[in-house]
Design a protein around this motif. Structure first.
Motif, PDB file in Angstrom:
ATOM      1  N   LEU A  62       0.872  -1.183   0.000  1.00 35.96           N
ATOM      2  CA  LEU A  62       0.000   0.000   0.000  1.00 35.96           C
ATOM      3  C   LEU A  62       0.902   1.224   0.000  1.00 35.96           C
ATOM      4  CD1 LEU A  62      -3.190   0.624   2.121  1.00 35.96           C
ATOM      5  CD2 LEU A  62      -1.517   2.436   1.749  1.00 35.96           C
ATOM      6  N   ILE A  63       0.738   2.102  -0.996  1.00 30.43           N
ATOM      7  CA  ILE A  63       1.567   3.306  -1.088  1.00 30.43           C
ATOM      8  C   ILE A  63       0.688   4.539  -0.983  1.00 30.43           C
ATOM      9  CG2 ILE A  63       1.575   3.243  -3.643  1.00 30.43           C
ATOM     10  CD1 ILE A  63       4.463   4.475  -3.402  1.00 30.43           C
ATOM     11  N   ARG A  64       1.152   5.517  -0.215  1.00 26.07           N
ATOM     12  CA  ARG A  64       0.418   6.761  -0.008  1.00 26.07           C
ATOM     13  C   ARG A  64       1.412   7.883   0.249  1.00 26.07           C
ATOM     14  NH1 ARG A  64       0.151   8.306   5.376  1.00 26.07           N
ATOM     15  NH2 ARG A  64       0.806   6.740   6.909  1.00 26.07           N
ATOM     16  N   GLY A  65       0.906   9.097   0.308  1.00 25.59           N
ATOM     17  CA  GLY A  65       1.732  10.249   0.625  1.00 25.59           C
ATOM     18  C   GLY A  65       1.470  10.727   2.038  1.00 25.59           C
ATOM     19  N   GLU A  66       2.462  11.326   2.637  1.00 28.38           N
ATOM     20  CA  GLU A  66       2.333  11.863   3.988  1.00 28.38           C
ATOM     21  C   GLU A  66       1.712  13.259   3.933  1.00 28.38           C
ATOM     22  OE1 GLU A  66       3.217  11.780   8.257  1.00 28.38           O
ATOM     23  OE2 GLU A  66       2.966  10.291   6.680  1.00 28.38           O
ATOM     24  N   GLY A  67       0.907  13.593   4.927  1.00 28.65           N
ATOM     25  CA  GLY A  67       0.440  14.967   5.076  1.00 28.65           C
ATOM     26  C   GLY A  67      -0.596  15.387   4.058  1.00 28.65           C
ATOM     27  N   ARG A  68      -0.312  16.480   3.345  1.00 29.05           N
ATOM     28  CA  ARG A  68      -1.343  17.159   2.547  1.00 29.05           C
ATOM     29  C   ARG A  68      -1.509  16.619   1.133  1.00 29.05           C
ATOM     30  NH1 ARG A  68       0.631  22.498   1.811  1.00 29.05           N
ATOM     31  NH2 ARG A  68       2.711  21.648   2.277  1.00 29.05           N
ATOM     32  N   GLY A  69      -0.675  15.688   0.696  1.00 27.30           N
ATOM     33  CA  GLY A  69      -0.825  15.200  -0.665  1.00 27.30           C
ATOM     34  C   GLY A  69      -0.022  13.948  -0.923  1.00 27.30           C
ATOM     35  N   CYS A 106       6.670  -5.920 -10.880  1.00 29.99           N
ATOM     36  CA  CYS A 106       6.621  -6.342  -9.479  1.00 29.99           C
ATOM     37  C   CYS A 106       5.454  -7.316  -9.307  1.00 29.99           C
ATOM     38  CB  CYS A 106       6.450  -5.135  -8.562  1.00 29.99           C
ATOM     39  SG  CYS A 106       6.327  -5.567  -6.811  1.00 29.99           S
ATOM     40  N   GLY A 107       5.757  -8.530  -8.854  1.00 29.50           N
ATOM     41  CA  GLY A 107       4.713  -9.549  -8.775  1.00 29.50           C
ATOM     42  C   GLY A 107       3.700  -9.311  -7.676  1.00 29.50           C
ATOM     43  N   LYS A 108       4.070  -8.574  -6.626  1.00 27.30           N
ATOM     44  CA  LYS A 108       3.163  -8.348  -5.501  1.00 27.30           C
ATOM     45  C   LYS A 108       2.096  -7.310  -5.895  1.00 27.30           C
ATOM     46  CE  LYS A 108       6.413 -10.779  -3.517  1.00 27.30           C
ATOM     47  NZ  LYS A 108       7.270 -10.354  -2.416  1.00 27.30           N
ATOM     48  N   PRO A 109       0.848  -7.521  -5.505  1.00 27.50           N
ATOM     49  CA  PRO A 109      -0.192  -6.532  -5.824  1.00 27.50           C
ATOM     50  C   PRO A 109       0.062  -5.218  -5.092  1.00 27.50           C
ATOM     51  CG  PRO A 109      -1.057  -8.199  -4.329  1.00 27.50           C
ATOM     52  CD  PRO A 109       0.297  -8.667  -4.759  1.00 27.50           C
ATOM     53  N   ILE A 110      -0.249  -4.108  -5.762  1.00 29.88           N
ATOM     54  CA  ILE A 110       0.018  -2.763  -5.246  1.00 29.88           C
ATOM     55  C   ILE A 110      -1.289  -1.980  -5.198  1.00 29.88           C
ATOM     56  CG2 ILE A 110       1.311  -0.613  -5.600  1.00 29.88           C
ATOM     57  CD1 ILE A 110       3.257  -2.330  -7.368  1.00 29.88           C
ATOM     58  N   VAL A 111      -1.542  -1.330  -4.060  1.00 27.39           N
ATOM     59  CA  VAL A 111      -2.701  -0.451  -3.879  1.00 27.39           C
ATOM     60  C   VAL A 111      -2.171   0.954  -3.632  1.00 27.39           C
ATOM     61  CG1 VAL A 111      -4.732   0.074  -2.464  1.00 27.39           C
ATOM     62  CG2 VAL A 111      -4.080  -2.316  -2.888  1.00 27.39           C
ATOM     63  N   SER A 112      -2.700   1.943  -4.354  1.00 29.99           N
ATOM     64  CA  SER A 112      -2.327   3.331  -4.093  1.00 29.99           C
ATOM     65  C   SER A 112      -3.509   4.067  -3.482  1.00 29.99           C
ATOM     66  CB  SER A 112      -1.867   4.029  -5.375  1.00 29.99           C
ATOM     67  OG  SER A 112      -2.890   4.042  -6.358  1.00 29.99           O
ATOM     68  N   ALA A 113      -3.221   4.887  -2.463  1.00 34.34           N
ATOM     69  CA  ALA A 113      -4.222   5.734  -1.815  1.00 34.34           C
ATOM     70  C   ALA A 113      -3.846   7.175  -2.114  1.00 34.34           C
ATOM     71  CB  ALA A 113      -4.254   5.476  -0.310  1.00 34.34           C
ATOM     72  N   ILE A 114      -4.631   7.837  -2.966  1.00 29.75           N
ATOM     73  CA  ILE A 114      -4.255   9.124  -3.546  1.00 29.75           C
ATOM     74  C   ILE A 114      -5.070  10.245  -2.911  1.00 29.75           C
ATOM     75  CG2 ILE A 114      -4.004  10.409  -5.701  1.00 29.75           C
ATOM     76  CD1 ILE A 114      -4.364   7.616  -7.136  1.00 29.75           C
ATOM     77  N   ALA A 129      -0.339   1.372 -10.161  1.00 25.28           N
ATOM     78  CA  ALA A 129      -0.743   0.437  -9.113  1.00 25.28           C
ATOM     79  C   ALA A 129      -1.893  -0.427  -9.615  1.00 25.28           C
ATOM     80  CB  ALA A 129      -1.153   1.195  -7.853  1.00 25.28           C
ATOM     81  N   ASP A 130      -2.013  -1.619  -9.053  1.00 27.01           N
ATOM     82  CA  ASP A 130      -3.048  -2.552  -9.514  1.00 27.01           C
ATOM     83  C   ASP A 130      -4.437  -2.095  -9.107  1.00 27.01           C
ATOM     84  OD1 ASP A 130      -1.098  -4.513 -10.546  1.00 27.01           O
ATOM     85  OD2 ASP A 130      -0.515  -4.578  -8.440  1.00 27.01           O
ATOM     86  N   VAL A 131      -4.552  -1.465  -7.961  1.00 29.21           N
ATOM     87  CA  VAL A 131      -5.803  -0.845  -7.533  1.00 29.21           C
ATOM     88  C   VAL A 131      -5.470   0.568  -7.078  1.00 29.21           C
ATOM     89  CG1 VAL A 131      -7.762  -0.908  -5.941  1.00 29.21           C
ATOM     90  CG2 VAL A 131      -6.772  -3.055  -6.783  1.00 29.21           C
TER      91      VAL A 131
END
Length: 272
Positions: A62-69, A106-114, A129-131
């Motif tokens: 799961l990938i996301r940004g810190e703070g305001r964006g 990258c074989g592992k599934p990736i989720v992005s929270a934007i 990202a996959d989702v």
């Protein structure tokens, strides 16, 4: 190997935490610059995906940004370096190429929270990202033409596949941003949710993927990503043309105008 991944100094600009259930959380962090990606962070964001692919025990990312964006794009100092130094330009071209292919492979599934602004290398990862889950107020922007270079990066390989060629051309040629809500409507992201629900929804999806059959999910991802692999020559061309633009006059004017917060005065015509 997992301890290396979560070593605080291994990936500058990124914070990695391995949670229960094998979910690796990546946080893009540079709050003073709204998570802009400098040279070290760009390198880290490129190579982390190969390390993740090679590391047992990681079932989802799961990938996301810190703070305001999520990320405000490329650091101005890095852009200036690329425009004036061939060695830096060649290095970042290779990283930009590897970033896209490393996420795809990258074989592992990736989720992005934007949420908030999502630009540049951060946008590439978010959409590859996959989702991809966006807050309704998120602002997705491919700012290459505003800077004075071709929309290389990830855009040519995936935007037409996600939202159609006409919508892709409109946003990539005009540089007009897309809200999270609109991004879902046109198919640019998987889901759009109210801002307050973003992280809960992203974690719910990540847990579901982490609890599924690793072979079934990873092999399904591999097969689907052949749509992107077959577009490799399109991506390679767009990236080469983008980086050719860093040798010309328009990028210098584009960068100056961004720093001075004014409209750019680009060349009246192109040599080709």
């Amino acid at each position: 190997m997992t301890s290396h991944l979560t070593d605080g100094g291994a990936y500058p600009g990124l914070q990695l935490t391995l949670h229960d259930g094998g979910i690796l959380e990546i946080v893009i962090r540079s709050e003073k610059t709204l998570n802009a990606v400098n040279a070290d962070a760009h390198r880290a964001l490129t190579r982390v995906w190969r390390d993740i692919d090679d590391t047992p025990g990681i079932r989802c990312v799961l990938i996301r940004g810190e703070g305001r964006g999520f990320s405000s794009g490329g650091d101005y100092t890095l852009i200036e370096e690329m425009a004036g130094d061939f060695t830096a330009l060649a290095r970042v071209w290779k990283e930009a190429r590897d970033l896209v292919y490393n996420v795809v492979n990258c074989g592992k599934p990736i989720v992005s929270a934007i949420h908030g602004p999502c630009v540049g290398a951060g946008l590439a990862v978010a959409l590859l990202a996959d989702v991809s889950i966006a807050a309704k107020s998120a602002r997705l922007l491919d700012g290459h033409v505003r800077l004075g270079v071709a929309a290389g990066d990830h855009a040519a390989i995936i935007w037409p596949l996600l939202c159609g060629l006409n919508r892709a051309k409109y946003h990539l040629l005009t540089g007009e941003s897309v809200s999270g809500e609109e991004a879902e409507r046109i198919g640019l992201v998987s889901l759009s949710v109210p801002d307050a629900e973003l992280l809960d929804r992203a974690w719910t999806v990540a847990r579901k993927l982490a609890q599924g059959s690793p072979t079934a999910i990873r092999w399904t991802k591999y097969a689907l990503n052949n749509w992107l692999r077959q577009a490799g020559p399109i991506f390679d061309t767009s990236l080469a043309l983008e980086f050719l633009g860093f040798t010309g006059p328009d990028v210098k004017e584009g960068l100056a105008s961004l720093r001075e917060k004014r409209e750019p005065q680009f060349e009246e015509d192109a040599p080709i």
